[in-house]
Write a protein that holds these residues in place. Structure first.
Motif, PDB file in Angstrom:
ATOM      1  N   MET A   1       0.838  -1.204   0.000  1.00 32.12           N
ATOM      2  CA  MET A   1       0.000   0.000   0.000  1.00 32.12           C
ATOM      3  C   MET A   1       0.874   1.256   0.000  1.00 32.12           C
ATOM      4  O   MET A   1       0.580   2.226  -0.695  1.00 32.12           O
ATOM      5  CB  MET A   1      -0.929   0.002   1.207  1.00 32.12           C
ATOM      6  CG  MET A   1      -2.006  -1.034   1.138  1.00 32.12           C
ATOM      7  SD  MET A   1      -2.984  -0.975   2.657  1.00 32.12           S
ATOM      8  CE  MET A   1      -4.383  -1.941   2.160  1.00 32.12           C
ATOM      9  N   LYS A   2       1.930   1.211   0.783  1.00 34.57           N
ATOM     10  CA  LYS A   2       2.844   2.350   0.875  1.00 34.57           C
ATOM     11  C   LYS A   2       3.477   2.642  -0.482  1.00 34.57           C
ATOM     12  O   LYS A   2       3.587   3.799  -0.885  1.00 34.57           O
ATOM     13  CB  LYS A   2       3.922   2.039   1.913  1.00 34.57           C
ATOM     14  CG  LYS A   2       4.898   3.145   2.164  1.00 34.57           C
ATOM     15  CD  LYS A   2       5.849   2.732   3.275  1.00 34.57           C
ATOM     16  CE  LYS A   2       7.065   3.596   3.308  1.00 34.57           C
ATOM     17  NZ  LYS A   2       8.039   3.142   4.296  1.00 34.57           N
ATOM     18  N   SER A   3       3.854   1.596  -1.221  1.00 35.64           N
ATOM     19  CA  SER A   3       4.470   1.804  -2.533  1.00 35.64           C
ATOM     20  C   SER A   3       3.469   2.422  -3.510  1.00 35.64           C
ATOM     21  O   SER A   3       3.856   3.141  -4.423  1.00 35.64           O
ATOM     22  CB  SER A   3       5.041   0.502  -3.090  1.00 35.64           C
ATOM     23  OG  SER A   3       4.019  -0.383  -3.464  1.00 35.64           O
ATOM     24  N   MET A   4       2.182   2.160  -3.314  1.00 29.40           N
ATOM     25  CA  MET A   4       1.158   2.756  -4.173  1.00 29.40           C
ATOM     26  C   MET A   4       0.979   4.239  -3.872  1.00 29.40           C
ATOM     27  O   MET A   4       0.588   5.018  -4.743  1.00 29.40           O
ATOM     28  CB  MET A   4      -0.171   2.024  -3.985  1.00 29.40           C
ATOM     29  CG  MET A   4      -0.138   0.603  -4.496  1.00 29.40           C
ATOM     30  SD  MET A   4      -1.589  -0.339  -4.023  1.00 29.40           S
ATOM     31  CE  MET A   4      -2.876   0.624  -4.782  1.00 29.40           C
ATOM     32  N   ILE A   5       1.260   4.634  -2.639  1.00 31.20           N
ATOM     33  CA  ILE A   5       1.097   6.021  -2.210  1.00 31.20           C
ATOM     34  C   ILE A   5       2.295   6.870  -2.612  1.00 31.20           C
ATOM     35  O   ILE A   5       2.143   8.033  -2.988  1.00 31.20           O
ATOM     36  CB  ILE A   5       0.879   6.079  -0.680  1.00 31.20           C
ATOM     37  CG1 ILE A   5      -0.482   5.494  -0.330  1.00 31.20           C
ATOM     38  CG2 ILE A   5       1.040   7.493  -0.145  1.00 31.20           C
ATOM     39  CD1 ILE A   5      -0.718   5.314   1.155  1.00 31.20           C
ATOM     40  N   LEU A  25       1.361  11.257   6.094  1.00 32.16           N
ATOM     41  CA  LEU A  25       1.820  10.430   4.982  1.00 32.16           C
ATOM     42  C   LEU A  25       3.338  10.242   5.019  1.00 32.16           C
ATOM     43  O   LEU A  25       3.841   9.172   4.695  1.00 32.16           O
ATOM     44  CB  LEU A  25       1.404  11.043   3.640  1.00 32.16           C
ATOM     45  CG  LEU A  25      -0.083  10.974   3.307  1.00 32.16           C
ATOM     46  CD1 LEU A  25      -0.386  11.769   2.044  1.00 32.16           C
ATOM     47  CD2 LEU A  25      -0.546   9.534   3.168  1.00 32.16           C
ATOM     48  N   LYS A  26       4.045  11.292   5.449  1.00 27.83           N
ATOM     49  CA  LYS A  26       5.502  11.207   5.527  1.00 27.83           C
ATOM     50  C   LYS A  26       5.932  10.218   6.613  1.00 27.83           C
ATOM     51  O   LYS A  26       6.959   9.562   6.499  1.00 27.83           O
ATOM     52  CB  LYS A  26       6.084  12.588   5.840  1.00 27.83           C
ATOM     53  CG  LYS A  26       7.587  12.627   5.743  1.00 27.83           C
ATOM     54  CD  LYS A  26       8.220  13.941   6.157  1.00 27.83           C
ATOM     55  CE  LYS A  26       7.402  15.161   5.929  1.00 27.83           C
ATOM     56  NZ  LYS A  26       8.018  16.393   6.399  1.00 27.83           N
ATOM     57  N   ASN A  27       5.120  10.087   7.653  1.00 29.62           N
ATOM     58  CA  ASN A  27       5.456   9.213   8.791  1.00 29.62           C
ATOM     59  C   ASN A  27       4.607   7.942   8.794  1.00 29.62           C
ATOM     60  O   ASN A  27       4.168   7.493   9.842  1.00 29.62           O
ATOM     61  CB  ASN A  27       5.268   9.985  10.101  1.00 29.62           C
ATOM     62  CG  ASN A  27       6.204  11.166  10.188  1.00 29.62           C
ATOM     63  OD1 ASN A  27       7.390  11.044   9.934  1.00 29.62           O
ATOM     64  ND2 ASN A  27       5.668  12.322  10.518  1.00 29.62           N
ATOM     65  N   MET A  28       4.418   7.350   7.620  1.00 32.15           N
ATOM     66  CA  MET A  28       3.558   6.168   7.511  1.00 32.15           C
ATOM     67  C   MET A  28       4.051   4.996   8.357  1.00 32.15           C
ATOM     68  O   MET A  28       3.250   4.255   8.908  1.00 32.15           O
ATOM     69  CB  MET A  28       3.427   5.733   6.056  1.00 32.15           C
ATOM     70  CG  MET A  28       2.442   6.554   5.277  1.00 32.15           C
ATOM     71  SD  MET A  28       2.137   5.873   3.656  1.00 32.15           S
ATOM     72  CE  MET A  28       3.612   6.369   2.796  1.00 32.15           C
ATOM     73  N   ASP A  29       5.350   4.820   8.459  1.00 36.65           N
ATOM     74  CA  ASP A  29       5.872   3.702   9.249  1.00 36.65           C
ATOM     75  C   ASP A  29       5.466   3.834  10.715  1.00 36.65           C
ATOM     76  O   ASP A  29       5.105   2.843  11.355  1.00 36.65           O
ATOM     77  CB  ASP A  29       7.395   3.599   9.125  1.00 36.65           C
ATOM     78  CG  ASP A  29       7.818   3.142   7.734  1.00 36.65           C
ATOM     79  OD1 ASP A  29       7.101   2.303   7.142  1.00 36.65           O
ATOM     80  OD2 ASP A  29       8.852   3.630   7.248  1.00 36.65           O
ATOM     81  N   ASP A  30       5.512   5.056  11.243  1.00 36.35           N
ATOM     82  CA  ASP A  30       5.076   5.287  12.627  1.00 36.35           C
ATOM     83  C   ASP A  30       3.585   4.998  12.775  1.00 36.35           C
ATOM     84  O   ASP A  30       3.141   4.437  13.774  1.00 36.35           O
ATOM     85  CB  ASP A  30       5.352   6.728  13.068  1.00 36.35           C
ATOM     86  CG  ASP A  30       6.836   7.039  13.147  1.00 36.35           C
ATOM     87  OD1 ASP A  30       7.642   6.089  13.288  1.00 36.35           O
ATOM     88  OD2 ASP A  30       7.192   8.231  13.064  1.00 36.35           O
ATOM     89  N   GLN A  31       2.810   5.386  11.762  1.00 36.89           N
ATOM     90  CA  GLN A  31       1.368   5.132  11.798  1.00 36.89           C
ATOM     91  C   GLN A  31       1.084   3.637  11.806  1.00 36.89           C
ATOM     92  O   GLN A  31       0.184   3.168  12.504  1.00 36.89           O
ATOM     93  CB  GLN A  31       0.674   5.794  10.596  1.00 36.89           C
ATOM     94  CG  GLN A  31       0.862   7.289  10.502  1.00 36.89           C
ATOM     95  CD  GLN A  31       0.396   8.016  11.751  1.00 36.89           C
ATOM     96  OE1 GLN A  31      -0.607   7.658  12.344  1.00 36.89           O
ATOM     97  NE2 GLN A  31       1.136   9.024  12.162  1.00 36.89           N
TER      98      GLN A  31
END
Length: 142
Positions: free
Chosen positions: A54-58, A88-94
């Motif tokens: 999903m992250k790669s799609m964003i 969005l920049k901190n997706m890993d934290d989310q």
């Protein structure tokens, strides 16, 4: 710390059978039937693969997604844009926070009704993710 299976109820095996979800101590696992043997796969392993896809799609579409999200919530101002862009920049934290809190059952049920589905093999590798509403790109991928 107890971690949750983010997509419990939305994961299926290669034969289209729903995958069970159990806790072994503090570990959340998906249980895949393999010729009578139950393989326990850490749910975080599968969930992280889904998240990474999903992250790669964003990636590369952050500006567009920020604008659309702000529009959806009716808050088209610079502060809302900055807040959404930061998330969005901190997706890993989310993602880590989601593992701690989990996705509410109602939301997962809705995702299932809409056709969201994850298919894994007996080793926990994600084979496919069906995300309704996504069209194929020029490469033929979803």
């Amino acid at each position: 710390m107890l971690k949750h299976a983010l997509f419990a109820g939305l994961v299926f095996d290669e034969n289209d059978n729903p995958v069970d979800h159990v806790y072994i101590g503090q570990d959340s696992c998906y249980v895949v039937e393999d010729h009578g043997f139950k393989r326990h796969i850490l749910s975080e392993t599968v969930d992280r693969q889904v998240f990474d896809q999903m992250k790669s799609m964003i990636e590369g579409k952050e500006d567009f997604l920020t604008q659309q999200a702000a529009k959806m919530i009716g808050q088209e101002d610079i502060f809302t844009y900055a807040m959404i862009a930061n998330q969005l920049k901190n997706m890993d934290d989310q993602f880590d926070k989601l593992l701690e809190t989990g996705i509410p059952q109602e939301s997962r049920s809705y995702m299932g009704i809409m056709g969201f589905k994850i298919v894994i093999n007996v080793h926990g590798d994600v084979i496919s993710i069906n995300q309704p509403g996504l069209s194929s790109n020029d490469d033929g991928e979803s």
